[in-house]
Design an enzyme around this catalytic site. Sequence first.
Site, short mmCIF file in Angstrom:
data_model
loop_
_atom_site.label_atom_id
_atom_site.label_comp_id
_atom_site.label_asym_id
_atom_site.label_seq_id
_atom_site.Cartn_x
_atom_site.Cartn_y
_atom_site.Cartn_z
N GLY B 256 0.83 -1.20 0.00
CA GLY B 256 0.00 0.00 0.00
C GLY B 256 0.86 1.24 0.00
N ILE B 483 -0.33 -5.46 5.31
CA ILE B 483 -0.09 -5.02 3.93
C ILE B 483 1.27 -5.52 3.42
CG2 ILE B 483 -1.62 -3.04 4.19
CD1 ILE B 483 0.83 -1.23 4.42
N ALA B 527 1.78 -2.16 13.99
CA ALA B 527 2.19 -3.25 14.88
C ALA B 527 2.06 -2.83 16.34
CB ALA B 527 3.62 -3.66 14.57
N LYS B 634 12.72 -10.94 11.84
CA LYS B 634 12.74 -11.21 10.41
C LYS B 634 11.83 -10.23 9.65
CE LYS B 634 12.67 -15.21 7.37
NZ LYS B 634 12.48 -16.66 7.35
N GLU B 706 8.48 2.78 8.38
CA GLU B 706 8.89 3.91 7.54
C GLU B 706 10.27 4.44 7.91
OE1 GLU B 706 5.30 5.76 8.80
OE2 GLU B 706 4.58 6.02 6.75
#
Lengths: 328, 745
Positions: B256, B483, B527, B634, B706
């Site tokens: 997204g 996403i 999260a 991971k 980000e």
Amino acid sequence: MKLFDYQRADTPEQAAASAVAPGTRFIAGGTNLLDLMKLQVETPERLVDVSRLELAKIETREDGGVTIGAMVPNSDLAADPHVIRNYPVLSRALLAGATGQLRNKATTGGNLLQRTRCYYFYDVATPCNKREPGSGCSAIGGVNRILAILGTSDQCIATHPSDMAVAMRALDATIVTVKADGDRRRIPMAEFHRLPGDRPHIDTILEQGELITHVELPSPPPGGRHAYRKVRDRASYAFALVSVAAVIEVEDGRIAKAALAFGGLAHKPWRDPEVEHILIGQTPGKALFEAAADALVRDARGFGHNDFKIPLARRTLIATLQDLTGGR
Amino acid sequence: MFGLGKSHTNSLRMDAPQPTSLLDIGAQNVIGKPLDRYEGPLKVSGRALYSAEYVFPDMAYGVLVGARRGAGRVVSIDAEAVTSLPGVIDVVTDFKTFIRNPGQGGETEAPTQGVEEIVYFGQVIAIVLAESYEAARDAAIRLPVEYEEAAGRFDFAAHKHETDVPPENNTPAHFGQGDLDQAMAEAAFTVDASFTTPSQNSAAMEPHASVAMWDEDRLTLYGSYQIPTKDAMQLADALGVGKDQVRIVSHFVGGGFGSKLGIAPETTAAAIAAKRLGRPVKAVMLRQQVFDATVRRSNTEQRIRLAADAHGRLIGIGHETLTSNLPGEDYFEPAGIGTHFLYPGEHRLITHDQVRLNLVLSGSMRAPGEAVGMLALETAMDMLAEQMAIDPVELRRRNEPLLDPEKNVPYSSRSLRECLDLGAQTFGWDARETRPAQRREGEWLIGMGMAAAARSNLLQSEEAKVRIEPSGRAVIETAMTDIGTGTYSVLSQIAGELLGLDPRSVDVRLGDSDMPASGGSGGSWGACGSGSAVYLACEELRRQLAKTLGVEPGAMTLKDGLAIAQNKSMPLAELVGDGIEAMGAISPGKQKDAVTQASYGAHFAEVAVNAVTGEVRVRRMLGVFAAGRILNEKTARSQCLGGMTFGIGAALTEELLHDGRTGKLVNRDLAEYHIPVNADVPQLEVLFVAERDQHSNPLHAKGLGELGISGAGAAITNAIYNACGVRVRDYPLTLDKILPGLPDL
């Protein structure tokens, strides 16, 4: 996608005869044509599928040259031991093109017939003389960073996107075809692609229904050094901003032979006899290379965003010659 | 959906720090572990259904029609010209209701509607319905539309002096403190440099797609969206129906990066067409339409001013930005957002002014603000370091503030210095030539560069329900999405840790607006927010289990499906009877302003610049990051790798090209909009610095998704300068911009 008729050809002659009607297109790998059909840039009435024709062989002739079937996939041609050994410029050009997946599908004949990647050609919402004759050229005065600087016309500044064709131009390949009436002809690579002029919608000199069956490479140049240098915006999956296919032979300290073809600069793989003439018989060196590079771009014309291609072509040629001859 | 009403809600508003986290006392030992993706097998075997893959009986296929003018009005649409084509059912439009500009992230009201007026080239004006996708696409391309053309504002350079001040949006449009001009005048060292960044597209692999079907008056829309809870509210408001009449299902989203935060034009088109036809309708955007008619990251023009004292400590910092958006749209690219808190300096000026253009909506794309702002700020810092002849790492070390320089509050946690030091050591930074253009290998000029990374930490209100089934398995439900980020995995790990279960014994159900409300995926909050809601639900379940056992929760250990207390152990399945469930709810509180919350890191890059052509190839990159507790090493690493790869694209290749005469986007496919391909992405390494943040949430984690992009491109730009001595300030750094600065052959 507009509805179309689909037909499978059994022989090259039958394929050519089936395609004589206007609005008919051959399809082989489909890596370019299908995209264009989805966008309705191409709207054929009928497709003649030539992918199953027995034209997928690479054969070495008695004179040492090779005859390449039009259906030979780009991947196979690039990996052919004879091609790698004797025509490395061709193998390297092929591997510089597209992606592994596309090279597996794309054919030798189809590669020669790729259409330009001009942004405006791809978009039916904009005028384009190549797509719709007489509608105008959006690239002139528009976004033209990737477009041509040589051989342009006021109607079209598109480039030919192929890497393979540039190498074939340097190698003086011959295109063998069969026409709709069954006649065959042999077309020198130099004459195969056109400049845009006032008919930019026509890319090649092929007639309607004329099918490429083979590409012949002359016997390999003995002792020549080969290079294919492609300059692009990312490391893979990008078309050439400038590319150089070069075969240079140096004898006794002088350039004996020079074949130089260029991609990304024009509507066809570009080759300029004067550039080669300047080099032949001379001792390799920077001043000589600069003179050749100056000749290459003497008539070049930028359209704003693509002005950089003029110095880029110049530098790329000089560096390629330095690399192949050791001349500094 | 399991029983509603009987579950207790454990709520937490983040008014106070949370000194302890149950994740530190969990016995299952799965939190943070680099577990494989929970939904990985579904994805690689094709069983994870994406929106465009839903097929229903009697479904019609819709293809959107984009306007072929950049400004003006639709006069007429000649539907009859195409409805006679084989397989074509109808052409549907609703000039009033169709969405004109997609929704922005987090909004709950309808985005701008009304498509008779055309405000950008490619704006969706109708949808063609057919029995097959191919027939619909054919008719959509051929549909005759008559336009009345109007003059448009397409050229940023031509209009950049006509600006307005947009309303506040995460960050104030204008902020000033002290006297920057004075600081510049008095400083020992100054930098005053302007930068531009181009418009960009998220270019997610999955195109926007909606499959709409009505059951009486209730709409179910299988759509590729990041925030189903709020997107369903946007869609309900757009359609003029009640909130409970729209359900959005987004079980899987194929990327997204912000472009699917708010609803796009295919939603209303599919919903209205499905209603008119009385059939399910699928509307998948063509790749070109994703570029034309969803959302772009705004281009920017940025001026950075740095004023430093003799020791390199900043006394003033300026970040003045120009961005663009459609007339009437509030959103602005907050390019200066990171500059507010990253570096000290008493004198500050950070501004955002908007230029109104008739180009597709600008909105959030991965790390809105920091991603492009740090391309400018961190390049300017490199220029300052060079001017002072000090190491760029050392310059950053000298500019570690003790308190937020504007709010005068502490940082919740800030490990930038640790990231810088570990990164420099691991990367071999000391091998860098301090002067540019010193290292050459054949035709290639080699250089190293670095930049700091920073990204604000945000928290949304989130709810999640967790149930322990009679079988002993747990089930999580929340409208949160995955996403591609790893939500399924990290939520299963949080519940597994707190309930003493193998994460494979936890079923995670996501992406349905009928489920407990979620702020969704965006702003790197997913999260932490949804994870905290799951944490709170599990905390309540732990209390219930302890109560059943007759002990205090702290005296009970949950591990491997067993509850252990007072030297006895009992399977959860036996303890829970018919099953127990609880709701968790977290919301932002006073901690938002009591401390400054952000994640930090450091990027290091080595590049090669071709001395002949100016081609740039990144050779290796290292990102060192600190983002509080890492929930799954991971998936966290993958997030950072993806962000760094975005950084390569931002630095070197990505640029939307608009024709200044018509506003038409010309490079609108993945062949010509150049994101990095595999061959452009070299060895990337990611390291995490251990950190906990008790101000952010009970997980002690911070946003990560980000962080990897923020600053990454600037490290490359700085490496290019170090390699060849050419400082390009107009992104992307394509070879044509480097070429003029290269030496003669």
